[in-house]
Design a protein around this motif. Structure first.
Motif, short mmCIF file in Angstrom:
data_model
loop_
_atom_site.label_atom_id
_atom_site.label_comp_id
_atom_site.label_asym_id
_atom_site.label_seq_id
_atom_site.Cartn_x
_atom_site.Cartn_y
_atom_site.Cartn_z
N GLU A 182 0.84 -1.18 0.00
CA GLU A 182 0.00 0.00 0.00
C GLU A 182 0.89 1.24 0.00
O GLU A 182 1.64 1.46 0.94
N ALA A 183 0.77 2.01 -1.06
CA ALA A 183 1.61 3.20 -1.22
C ALA A 183 0.79 4.47 -1.05
O ALA A 183 -0.40 4.50 -1.38
N ASN A 184 1.44 5.49 -0.54
CA ASN A 184 0.78 6.79 -0.46
C ASN A 184 0.73 7.42 -1.84
O ASN A 184 1.68 7.32 -2.61
N PRO A 185 -0.37 8.06 -2.20
CA PRO A 185 -0.43 8.73 -3.51
C PRO A 185 0.60 9.84 -3.58
O PRO A 185 0.94 10.46 -2.57
N ASP A 186 1.10 10.10 -4.77
CA ASP A 186 2.09 11.15 -4.94
C ASP A 186 1.59 12.32 -5.77
O ASP A 186 2.30 13.31 -5.96
N THR A 187 0.34 12.22 -6.26
CA THR A 187 -0.20 13.27 -7.11
C THR A 187 -1.68 13.46 -6.86
O THR A 187 -2.43 12.48 -6.73
N ALA A 188 -2.10 14.71 -6.76
CA ALA A 188 -3.53 15.03 -6.69
C ALA A 188 -3.98 15.40 -8.10
O ALA A 188 -3.31 16.15 -8.80
N LEU A 189 -5.12 14.87 -8.49
CA LEU A 189 -5.65 15.12 -9.83
C LEU A 189 -6.95 15.92 -9.71
O LEU A 189 -7.95 15.43 -9.18
N SER A 195 -0.67 20.74 -0.58
CA SER A 195 -1.09 21.94 0.13
C SER A 195 -1.76 22.96 -0.80
O SER A 195 -2.44 23.88 -0.34
N LYS A 196 -1.59 22.78 -2.10
CA LYS A 196 -2.18 23.71 -3.07
C LYS A 196 -3.54 23.25 -3.58
O LYS A 196 -4.18 23.97 -4.36
N VAL A 197 -3.96 22.07 -3.15
CA VAL A 197 -5.21 21.52 -3.69
C VAL A 197 -6.40 22.42 -3.37
O VAL A 197 -7.22 22.72 -4.23
N GLY A 198 -6.51 22.85 -2.12
CA GLY A 198 -7.66 23.66 -1.73
C GLY A 198 -7.75 24.96 -2.50
O GLY A 198 -8.83 25.33 -2.99
N ALA A 199 -6.63 25.69 -2.60
CA ALA A 199 -6.63 26.97 -3.31
C ALA A 199 -6.98 26.79 -4.78
O ALA A 199 -7.73 27.59 -5.37
N PRO A 202 -10.32 21.01 0.62
CA PRO A 202 -11.24 19.88 0.73
C PRO A 202 -10.65 18.68 1.45
O PRO A 202 -11.38 17.84 1.95
N THR A 203 -9.33 18.57 1.50
CA THR A 203 -8.71 17.43 2.18
C THR A 203 -7.87 17.86 3.38
O THR A 203 -7.02 17.11 3.84
N ALA A 204 -8.10 19.06 3.88
CA ALA A 204 -7.31 19.57 5.00
C ALA A 204 -7.42 18.64 6.19
O ALA A 204 -8.50 18.20 6.58
N ASP A 205 -6.26 18.35 6.80
CA ASP A 205 -6.15 17.52 8.01
C ASP A 205 -6.50 16.05 7.79
O ASP A 205 -6.55 15.29 8.75
N PHE A 206 -6.75 15.65 6.56
CA PHE A 206 -7.01 14.25 6.28
C PHE A 206 -5.81 13.62 5.60
O PHE A 206 -5.04 14.29 4.92
#
Length: 244
Positions: free
Chosen positions: A44-51, A128-132, A222-226
């Motif tokens: 199980e790997a952590n994702p490295d990219t938000a799409l 960290s840039k996903v929300g903005a 949308p994913t803050a603190d998760f």
């Protein structure tokens, strides 16, 4: 997870055999004083990219105004990327399609306008840039169907880990069978590895509430603190060991 074992132990006394896999696997002829095993492994790997994905849907009473509006929206996306320090090459835009809009209440289905649509995909490696970015895209008046998901682009390390886990399981099972038969596990004489594709993208968050954004209300990431869901990679190993 399923595991099945073929065992071929020939010492002048016994020959063990178990049914073949339901899936296609390499056919290996039983070799004297050997054991053939198959096992599954995973990592199980952590994702490295938000799409970030969304559609542009620009409407107008004529094709040209609708097309011009869609073009301005594409330029707005380009400026949003630059403002947030994102390389424009990290975004993909689909072709522009034009569709007529009808007045369905009119029996003659009169054309009342046109809609120019296109799809946008933006890959973000800095979570960290996903929300903005989601807020900026959602604030555009032509944004439709926005979604945010997490993917794993660098798969090689995860596939290696999954293969290592599968081989460890296969060796442990072979050793257990050998010990039960009063033998010792020898060196590896054959192995095959089959790694699966990454599991489908896990959807993390639906589109932001664009009306709320236009009213000026602050929108949290949308994913803050998760922690993003992990992505599972699986592998299957077939291995043959000598018996001592």
């Amino acid at each position: 997870m399923y595991r099945k074992i073929w065992a071929g132990i020939v010492s002048g006394i016994a020959l063990f055999s178990i049914a073949t896999f339901a899936q296609d696997r390499p056919t290996v002829t039983a070799v004297q004083n050997s054991i053939y095993v198959g096992a599954d492994g995973r990592y199980e790997a952590n994702p490295d990219t938000a799409l970030v994905q969304f559609n542009i849907g620009a409407q107008g009473d004529q094709i040209k105004p609708a097309y011009d509006r869609a073009t301005r929206a594409a330029e707005q996306v380009r400026q949003i990327l630059k403002t947030n320090g994102i390389d424009v090459k990290d975004a993909e835009i689909g072709f522009f399609s034009v569709a007529p809009m009808y007045d369905w209440k009119n029996p003659k289905q009169k054309v009342v306008g046109y809609k120019v649509s296109s799809s946008i995909k933006v890959k973000l490696r800095d979570f960290s840039k996903v929300g903005a970015m989601a807020e900026a895209f959602g604030d555009m008046d032509v944004t439709e169907n926005q979604s945010i998901s997490y993917i794993l682009q660098d798969t090689e390390a995860a596939k290696t880990k999954a293969a290592e886990d599968a081989f460890r399981r296969a060796k442990n099972e072979a050793a257990a069978v050998a010990e039960t038969a009063g033998r010792q596990l020898g060196e590896l004489s054959y192995a095959s590895i089959d790694t699966t594709d990454i599991m489908p993208i896990r959807m993390m968050q639906a589109s932001p509430m664009m009306a709320q954004a236009r009213m000026g209300a602050p929108m949290a990431a949308p994913t803050a603190d998760f922690t993003p869901q992990t992505i599972q990679v699986t592998a299957h190993v077939n291995a043959m060991f000598a018996l001592r």
